[in-house]
Design an enzyme around this catalytic site. Structure first.
Site, mmCIF file in Angstrom:
data_model
loop_
_atom_site.group_PDB
_atom_site.id
_atom_site.type_symbol
_atom_site.label_atom_id
_atom_site.label_comp_id
_atom_site.label_asym_id
_atom_site.label_seq_id
_atom_site.Cartn_x
_atom_site.Cartn_y
_atom_site.Cartn_z
ATOM 1 N N GLU A 1 0.891 -1.172 0.000
ATOM 2 C CA GLU A 1 0.000 0.000 0.000
ATOM 3 C C GLU A 1 0.920 1.210 0.000
ATOM 4 O O GLU A 1 1.497 1.560 1.023
ATOM 5 C CB GLU A 1 -0.892 -0.034 1.252
ATOM 6 C CG GLU A 1 -1.746 1.212 1.414
ATOM 7 C CD GLU A 1 -2.347 1.315 2.816
ATOM 8 O OE1 GLU A 1 -2.660 0.286 3.448
ATOM 9 O OE2 GLU A 1 -2.497 2.463 3.282
ATOM 10 N N THR B 1 -3.524 6.257 2.151
ATOM 11 C CA THR B 1 -3.654 7.650 2.559
ATOM 12 C C THR B 1 -4.277 8.486 1.431
ATOM 13 O O THR B 1 -3.905 9.636 1.201
ATOM 14 C CB THR B 1 -2.298 8.247 3.022
ATOM 15 O OG1 THR B 1 -1.550 7.244 3.736
ATOM 16 C CG2 THR B 1 -2.510 9.407 3.980
ATOM 17 N N ARG C 1 1.585 10.163 0.944
ATOM 18 C CA ARG C 1 2.101 11.085 1.952
ATOM 19 C C ARG C 1 3.334 11.765 1.426
ATOM 20 O O ARG C 1 3.909 12.622 2.083
ATOM 21 C CB ARG C 1 2.494 10.318 3.218
ATOM 22 C CG ARG C 1 1.311 9.721 3.885
ATOM 23 C CD ARG C 1 1.732 8.959 5.106
ATOM 24 N NE ARG C 1 0.683 8.036 5.417
ATOM 25 C CZ ARG C 1 0.669 7.239 6.440
ATOM 26 N NH1 ARG C 1 1.683 7.248 7.282
ATOM 27 N NH2 ARG C 1 -0.329 6.436 6.648
ATOM 28 N N LYS D 1 -11.032 -0.454 6.790
ATOM 29 C CA LYS D 1 -9.808 -0.340 7.591
ATOM 30 C C LYS D 1 -10.217 0.116 8.987
ATOM 31 O O LYS D 1 -11.112 0.967 9.119
ATOM 32 C CB LYS D 1 -8.893 0.691 6.927
ATOM 33 C CG LYS D 1 -7.654 1.073 7.714
ATOM 34 C CD LYS D 1 -6.754 1.975 6.858
ATOM 35 C CE LYS D 1 -5.570 2.460 7.679
ATOM 36 N NZ LYS D 1 -4.535 3.088 6.844
HETATM 37 C C1 3PG Z 1 -1.480 3.904 8.226
HETATM 38 O O1 3PG Z 1 -1.621 4.909 7.558
HETATM 39 O O2 3PG Z 1 -2.103 2.886 7.966
HETATM 40 C C2 3PG Z 1 -0.603 3.958 9.446
HETATM 41 O O3 3PG Z 1 0.310 4.984 9.407
HETATM 42 C C3 3PG Z 1 0.043 2.672 9.784
HETATM 43 O O4 3PG Z 1 0.222 2.663 11.146
HETATM 44 P P1 3PG Z 1 1.476 1.947 11.772
HETATM 45 O O5 3PG Z 1 2.679 2.754 11.339
HETATM 46 O O6 3PG Z 1 1.261 2.000 13.270
HETATM 47 O O7 3PG Z 1 1.530 0.560 11.249
#
Ligand code: 3PG
Length: 183
Positions: free
Chosen positions: A32, A60, A36, A120
């Protein structure tokens, strides 16, 4: 869908091969790639072309514009931290899996109105973890969750043991894969 969804942040295009190679070596055939960073769409396009055996999606994704850019680059699934009706519409119209972040009954109901039944659950550790998933599954037995955010080796097994968990998302998959590659 793949059981493990690594949340990938690519700051420079030059990191793409290293990260995807590391994931593949760890038998994680999915990425994924998150919107960002400025090169997200370019990285998705590169990954889709050069790693055709992997499922390359976009994360994101918070608006229609990013969703269009992700799909044009070849993303085969879309993930958002929250629920976006405009992203949902694009994905439903084009038959693209969309996993919006939903942690409340209202958000889950919004997703269901678009026919989306896998969401999610983010940030999983902050919004009640497994206990919350179990409580939400009572009124929404048709819904499957992808806990993400604060999931790591210490709690992944308890999430995986719950039958409403469709997959696990997290950046720790990338960290682990890179560490393994460096060994
Ligand atoms: C996301 O956008 O899914 C998160 O930043 C992932 O979270 P994590 O870094 O705690 O796995």
């Amino acid at each position: 869908m793949q059981k493990f969804i690594p949340v990938v942040v690519i700051k420079e295009m030059s990191e793409t091969d290293k990260i995807l190679t590391a994931l593949k070596k760890s038998n994680i055939m999915c990425a994924e790639i998150t919107f960002r960073t400025a090169c997200a769409a370019e990285a998705i396009e590169y990954a889709s072309k050069n790693y055709p055996d992997m499922e390359i999606g976009a994360g994101t994704v918070i608006n229609a514009e990013q969703c269009e850019a992700a799909l044009a680059a070849g993303a085969t699934f879309i993930v958002s931290p929250g629920f976006s009706p405009s992203v949902a519409k694009i994905c439903v119209d084009r038959n693209i899996p969309y996993y919006p972040g939903c942690v409340t009954p209202t958000e889950i109901m919004a997703a269901l109105e678009y026919g989306i039944t896998t969401v999610k659950f983010f940030p999983a550790n902050v919004y009640g973890g497994l206990k919350a998933l179990k409580a939400l599954s009572a009124p929404f037995p048709q819904v499957k969750f992808i806990p993400t955010g604060g999931v790591d080796r210490s709690n992944i097994d308890e999430f995986l043991a719950f039958d409403k968990v469709a997959a696990i998302g997290g950046s720790f998959f990338v960290k682990e894969a890179l560490e393994k590659l460096a060994e």
